[in-house]
Scaffold this motif. Structure first.
Motif, mmCIF file in Angstrom:
data_model
loop_
_atom_site.group_PDB
_atom_site.id
_atom_site.type_symbol
_atom_site.label_atom_id
_atom_site.label_comp_id
_atom_site.label_asym_id
_atom_site.label_seq_id
_atom_site.Cartn_x
_atom_site.Cartn_y
_atom_site.Cartn_z
ATOM 1 N N ASP A 36 -9.152 -55.638 68.552
ATOM 2 C CA ASP A 36 -8.301 -56.251 67.717
ATOM 3 C C ASP A 36 -8.497 -55.784 66.132
ATOM 4 O O ASP A 36 -9.660 -56.452 65.639
ATOM 5 C CB ASP A 36 -8.197 -57.626 67.799
ATOM 6 C CG ASP A 36 -6.559 -58.012 66.703
ATOM 7 O OD1 ASP A 36 -6.160 -57.146 66.669
ATOM 8 O OD2 ASP A 36 -6.618 -59.004 66.604
ATOM 9 N N THR A 95 0.600 -48.373 64.142
ATOM 10 C CA THR A 95 0.205 -49.821 64.730
ATOM 11 C C THR A 95 0.803 -49.648 66.466
ATOM 12 O O THR A 95 1.955 -49.909 66.504
ATOM 13 C CB THR A 95 0.048 -50.963 64.064
ATOM 14 O OG1 THR A 95 -0.031 -50.803 63.241
ATOM 15 C CG2 THR A 95 -0.184 -52.246 64.420
ATOM 16 N N TYR A 96 -0.238 -50.199 67.365
ATOM 17 C CA TYR A 96 0.161 -50.194 68.420
ATOM 18 C C TYR A 96 -0.253 -51.548 68.888
ATOM 19 O O TYR A 96 -1.440 -52.060 68.836
ATOM 20 C CB TYR A 96 -0.632 -49.419 69.527
ATOM 21 C CG TYR A 96 0.378 -48.052 69.490
ATOM 22 C CD1 TYR A 96 1.192 -47.303 70.359
ATOM 23 C CD2 TYR A 96 -0.223 -47.094 68.590
ATOM 24 C CE1 TYR A 96 2.132 -46.456 70.160
ATOM 25 C CE2 TYR A 96 0.933 -45.933 68.614
ATOM 26 C CZ TYR A 96 1.858 -45.627 69.438
ATOM 27 O OH TYR A 96 1.746 -44.450 69.396
ATOM 28 N N THR A 97 0.769 -52.867 69.717
ATOM 29 C CA THR A 97 0.423 -53.854 70.226
ATOM 30 C C THR A 97 0.214 -54.098 71.917
ATOM 31 O O THR A 97 0.832 -53.325 72.475
ATOM 32 C CB THR A 97 1.501 -54.619 69.918
ATOM 33 O OG1 THR A 97 1.548 -54.545 68.087
ATOM 34 C CG2 THR A 97 1.018 -56.317 69.884
ATOM 35 N N ASN A 113 -3.003 -61.162 73.234
ATOM 36 C CA ASN A 113 -2.203 -59.586 72.503
ATOM 37 C C ASN A 113 -3.576 -59.322 71.308
ATOM 38 O O ASN A 113 -4.124 -60.288 70.903
ATOM 39 C CB ASN A 113 -1.041 -59.627 72.267
ATOM 40 C CG ASN A 113 -1.067 -60.741 70.779
ATOM 41 O OD1 ASN A 113 -1.096 -60.478 69.569
ATOM 42 N ND2 ASN A 113 0.460 -61.508 70.913
ATOM 43 N N SER A 115 -3.888 -55.738 68.638
ATOM 44 C CA SER A 115 -3.513 -54.850 68.049
ATOM 45 C C SER A 115 -4.556 -53.592 67.866
ATOM 46 O O SER A 115 -6.058 -54.297 66.880
ATOM 47 C CB SER A 115 -2.082 -54.687 66.627
ATOM 48 O OG SER A 115 -3.091 -55.668 65.618
ATOM 49 N N THR A 117 -4.562 -49.157 64.902
ATOM 50 C CA THR A 117 -3.628 -48.914 65.007
ATOM 51 C C THR A 117 -4.317 -47.168 64.256
ATOM 52 O O THR A 117 -5.838 -46.847 64.651
ATOM 53 C CB THR A 117 -3.650 -48.817 63.102
ATOM 54 O OG1 THR A 117 -3.538 -50.603 62.603
ATOM 55 C CG2 THR A 117 -3.183 -47.646 62.429
#
Length: 199
Positions: A36, A95-97, A113, A115, A117
């Motif tokens: 994360d 950025t991907y979550t 969750n 995230s 980048t």
């Protein structure tokens, strides 16, 4: 007697706490790759999450949202013991979550969750590049068709011009023949008249 009663109460309380702790234990995330908040130069091929308990493969899944907040359509995640791995594809840098919902083998649901980048994504997997490639192929085919048509038109025009040149040449030849014949006739007439006067 009082001491015994107090000891029994304490032991009972501690036992209840131990049972409650066991009952409330859930599978927890122990490792994430990428982690994360990671900022990566190159996009990873997959995201893997490892938990401290074995996962139920049929009831564990991952969803990924891209920088434009669109949910990606990806291949199904793979579960191996306590690790779930999601093959990745990318639309653009950013950025991907990653959102996960897993079910441990003992029946505990866990959601969460994280995230990460990426500064650069594989060009072959981007939708925009795929569309651009299709557009380029279409443009090339259109240009090729235009070139064929232009060549055909130029050939027709050249043939037409050649035909006009042939007709013009034939007309000139005929005109010269007629003029020559007229000249011969005129000379013959003059000669005949001149001969007649001499007689």
């Amino acid at each position: 007697m009082k001491k015994l009663k107090i000891s029994a109460v304490v032991l009972g309380f501690l036992g209840a706490l131990a049972m409650a702790g066991t009952a409330s234990a859930h599978a927890s995330l122990t490792e994430a790759n990428p982690a994360d908040g990671d900022e990566l130069d190159t996009a990873p091929d997959a995201v893997s999450l490892t938990f401290n308990e074995e996962l139920d493969a049929d009831n564990s899944d991952i969803a990924v949202v891209d920088p434009d907040e669109e949910v990606l359509e990806l291949a199904p995640a793979e579960v191996d013991d306590g690790t779930i791995t999601q093959p990745m594809e990318y639309t653009t840098a950013g950025t991907y979550t990653v959102s996960y919902r897993i079910l441990s083998a003992d029946g505990h649901n866990v959601e969460g969750n994280l995230s990460f980048t990426v500064d650069e994504v594989p060009t072959a997997t981007t939708e925009e590049d795929a569309t651009d490639g299709t557009d380029d192929e279409t443009a090339d085919e259109s240009n090729a068709d235009d070139n064929v048509e232009e060549t055909a038109d130029a050939t027709d025009e050249s043939a037409h011009d050649d035909g006009q040149d042939d007709e013009s040449g034939n007309f000139t030849k005929m005109l010269l023949v007629l003029l020559g014949a007229a000249t011969v006739v005129a000379i013959v007439i003059v000669f005949v008249k001149s001969t007649g006067k001499q007689k």
